[in-house]
Motif scaffolding. Sequence first.
Motif, mmCIF file in Angstrom:
data_model
loop_
_atom_site.group_PDB
_atom_site.id
_atom_site.type_symbol
_atom_site.label_atom_id
_atom_site.label_comp_id
_atom_site.label_asym_id
_atom_site.label_seq_id
_atom_site.Cartn_x
_atom_site.Cartn_y
_atom_site.Cartn_z
ATOM 1 N N PRO A 185 0.812 -1.230 0.000
ATOM 2 C CA PRO A 185 0.000 0.000 0.000
ATOM 3 C C PRO A 185 0.841 1.274 0.000
ATOM 4 C CG PRO A 185 -0.892 -1.593 1.545
ATOM 5 C CD PRO A 185 0.433 -2.121 1.113
ATOM 6 N N ARG A 186 1.984 1.235 0.697
ATOM 7 C CA ARG A 186 2.850 2.418 0.725
ATOM 8 C C ARG A 186 3.391 2.723 -0.670
ATOM 9 N NH1 ARG A 186 7.983 3.843 0.686
ATOM 10 N NH2 ARG A 186 8.699 1.697 0.478
ATOM 11 N N LEU A 187 3.838 1.687 -1.390
ATOM 12 C CA LEU A 187 4.370 1.891 -2.729
ATOM 13 C C LEU A 187 3.264 2.302 -3.706
ATOM 14 C CD1 LEU A 187 6.741 -1.193 -2.847
ATOM 15 C CD2 LEU A 187 7.444 1.199 -2.798
ATOM 16 N N ALA A 188 2.091 1.703 -3.567
ATOM 17 C CA ALA A 188 0.984 2.047 -4.453
ATOM 18 C C ALA A 188 0.570 3.503 -4.277
ATOM 19 C CB ALA A 188 -0.194 1.115 -4.192
ATOM 20 N N ALA A 189 0.656 4.017 -3.058
ATOM 21 C CA ALA A 189 0.247 5.388 -2.782
ATOM 22 C C ALA A 189 1.127 6.401 -3.508
ATOM 23 C CB ALA A 189 0.282 5.655 -1.279
ATOM 24 N N LEU A 190 2.350 6.016 -3.890
ATOM 25 C CA LEU A 190 3.238 6.915 -4.613
ATOM 26 C C LEU A 190 2.769 7.130 -6.053
ATOM 27 C CD1 LEU A 190 6.683 5.553 -3.348
ATOM 28 C CD2 LEU A 190 5.405 7.536 -2.505
ATOM 29 N N GLY A 191 1.972 6.195 -6.569
ATOM 30 C CA GLY A 191 1.445 6.340 -7.920
ATOM 31 C C GLY A 191 2.465 6.179 -9.011
ATOM 32 N N GLN A 192 3.577 5.488 -8.730
ATOM 33 C CA GLN A 192 4.644 5.284 -9.702
ATOM 34 C C GLN A 192 4.859 3.791 -9.936
ATOM 35 O OE1 GLN A 192 6.070 7.814 -11.363
ATOM 36 N NE2 GLN A 192 4.736 9.202 -10.213
ATOM 37 N N PRO A 193 5.451 3.413 -11.090
ATOM 38 C CA PRO A 193 5.749 1.993 -11.307
ATOM 39 C C PRO A 193 6.700 1.469 -10.232
ATOM 40 C CG PRO A 193 5.969 3.239 -13.341
ATOM 41 C CD PRO A 193 5.823 4.250 -12.245
ATOM 42 N N PHE A 194 6.491 0.243 -9.825
ATOM 43 C CA PHE A 194 7.398 -0.378 -8.859
ATOM 44 C C PHE A 194 7.347 -1.889 -9.024
ATOM 45 C CE2 PHE A 194 3.306 -0.190 -6.731
ATOM 46 C CZ PHE A 194 3.207 -1.402 -6.056
ATOM 47 N N SER A 195 8.345 -2.561 -8.457
ATOM 48 C CA SER A 195 8.419 -4.016 -8.511
ATOM 49 C C SER A 195 8.632 -4.581 -7.124
ATOM 50 C CB SER A 195 9.574 -4.475 -9.428
ATOM 51 O OG SER A 195 9.350 -4.099 -10.768
ATOM 52 N N VAL A 215 2.405 -1.285 -12.849
ATOM 53 C CA VAL A 215 2.495 -0.029 -13.594
ATOM 54 C C VAL A 215 1.134 0.665 -13.582
ATOM 55 C CG1 VAL A 215 3.023 1.023 -15.829
ATOM 56 C CG2 VAL A 215 4.243 -1.037 -15.095
ATOM 57 N N PRO A 216 1.088 1.949 -13.159
ATOM 58 C CA PRO A 216 -0.190 2.680 -13.177
ATOM 59 C C PRO A 216 -0.516 3.185 -14.573
ATOM 60 C CG PRO A 216 1.536 4.095 -12.340
ATOM 61 C CD PRO A 216 2.185 2.760 -12.607
ATOM 62 N N LEU A 217 -1.791 3.193 -14.901
ATOM 63 C CA LEU A 217 -2.255 3.754 -16.161
ATOM 64 C C LEU A 217 -3.114 4.967 -15.857
ATOM 65 C CD1 LEU A 217 -2.599 3.586 -19.257
ATOM 66 C CD2 LEU A 217 -4.616 2.171 -18.847
ATOM 67 N N ARG A 218 -2.770 6.100 -16.481
ATOM 68 C CA ARG A 218 -3.505 7.347 -16.246
ATOM 69 C C ARG A 218 -4.226 7.786 -17.505
ATOM 70 N NH1 ARG A 218 1.134 7.639 -13.187
ATOM 71 N NH2 ARG A 218 0.816 8.209 -10.998
ATOM 72 N N ASP A 219 -5.291 8.507 -17.325
ATOM 73 C CA ASP A 219 -6.077 9.029 -18.442
ATOM 74 C C ASP A 219 -6.189 10.541 -18.314
ATOM 75 O OD1 ASP A 219 -7.642 9.252 -20.654
ATOM 76 O OD2 ASP A 219 -9.474 8.525 -19.698
ATOM 77 N N GLY A 220 -5.053 11.206 -18.272
ATOM 78 C CA GLY A 220 -5.032 12.649 -18.152
ATOM 79 C C GLY A 220 -5.356 13.161 -16.765
ATOM 80 N N THR A 221 -5.389 12.267 -15.774
ATOM 81 C CA THR A 221 -5.676 12.654 -14.394
ATOM 82 C C THR A 221 -4.493 12.284 -13.515
ATOM 83 O OG1 THR A 221 -6.747 10.538 -13.934
ATOM 84 C CG2 THR A 221 -8.142 12.338 -14.721
ATOM 85 N N PRO A 222 -4.315 12.963 -12.378
ATOM 86 C CA PRO A 222 -3.183 12.645 -11.499
ATOM 87 C C PRO A 222 -3.251 11.223 -10.940
ATOM 88 C CG PRO A 222 -4.136 14.789 -10.952
ATOM 89 C CD PRO A 222 -5.080 14.127 -11.899
ATOM 90 N N ASP A 223 -4.434 10.748 -10.614
ATOM 91 C CA ASP A 223 -4.567 9.429 -10.009
ATOM 92 C C ASP A 223 -4.694 8.357 -11.086
ATOM 93 O OD1 ASP A 223 -4.542 10.531 -7.448
ATOM 94 O OD2 ASP A 223 -6.710 10.889 -7.503
ATOM 95 N N PRO A 224 -4.090 7.183 -10.872
ATOM 96 C CA PRO A 224 -4.198 6.092 -11.849
ATOM 97 C C PRO A 224 -5.645 5.639 -12.003
ATOM 98 C CG PRO A 224 -2.445 5.655 -10.246
ATOM 99 C CD PRO A 224 -3.219 6.823 -9.725
#
Length: 329
Positions: A185-195, A215-224
């Motif tokens: 959850p901590r890594l997901a909250a950063l909103g960046q790709p991680f492994s 990997v997060p996918l965005r559609d022109g919004t800050p949140d994935p």
Amino acid sequence: MRLIEAFGLTGAWRWDFVTGRQVWSAGLYRLLGLPEREPASYERLLGLVHPADRDVLEDAAQIVQAGILGSHTVRLIRPDGTARTVVSRGEVFFSPEGHPIAATGVLLDVTDRERLAEMHRLEQQRRASLAREAQVFIHTEPSLPLTEYGADFLALVGLRREEVRADWLSPIVPEERPRWRDELPRLAALGQPFSIAPTLRLAEGGTARFRMTLVPLRDGTPDPVCWTAVITPLAAEADRDVAPRQVEAAIPVERAIEGCHLRAARGLLDWTLNDLARESGLSLSTVRRLEEESDGPSSRSRPHVLTALRRAGIVFTLVEGAVAVALAE
């Protein structure tokens, strides 16, 4: 009818058996790629049907004499060589004595629907093959942690979907669960790709470490809007001691993307070069140079192309140092 046919996706026809007169709407001429001066003819329509599909359609005698006219999905080859997939629907009208006297029908262009269905089928086949042959799993969900794995991954860990929904940590060995309960959850909250590289319990017994690249996918919004996971085995590291923290920094993927990856992404979307140019706001020649790698990875136009592809659902991921290209579901 004119308003509907203005979209270029449908056309209608009528055939009077008593007079022999056949009439096509302007939309049908456009759909078939024929000039409106050409006489309407059911035989001409049959001639445009792909040879492999002609046997499913009724011939003129079956319609006029027996009053048989069914519903079918067939491919058309227009005079300019382009192919379209159409759904044909028709109805026969009968006299009070029960004799066929006329027929009418419509054709609806469903090329894009059929193409998307075929792309989805091929994508599912590719994913099933990766899972079966290499234990590589690609999965997309709206948010993390993952709980709706595909059937192949569930078979690997020997769990039912209900069990994973109840406890997203259930595929992981018990001794590592406290770590990932806090870390993911901590890594997901950063909103960046991680492994991460957790140890999974296997259905046949034993355990194995797998790398999960998220990997997060965005559609022109800050949140994935969703997350795509690529899960691969770490067989070479199976015998190593588990490090206190198995979080691997995400490797920047942008500079690893080459022209072949751009072409592969465009192919997954069934886009032409013109489509990609339009969606990225670039000229056709610029997009062509990027795919041919004439401009190099430092080109200022590359981010526009990557943004357009990601906005359409493409995910670029580094897997064992190589770029994987996938289409998010």
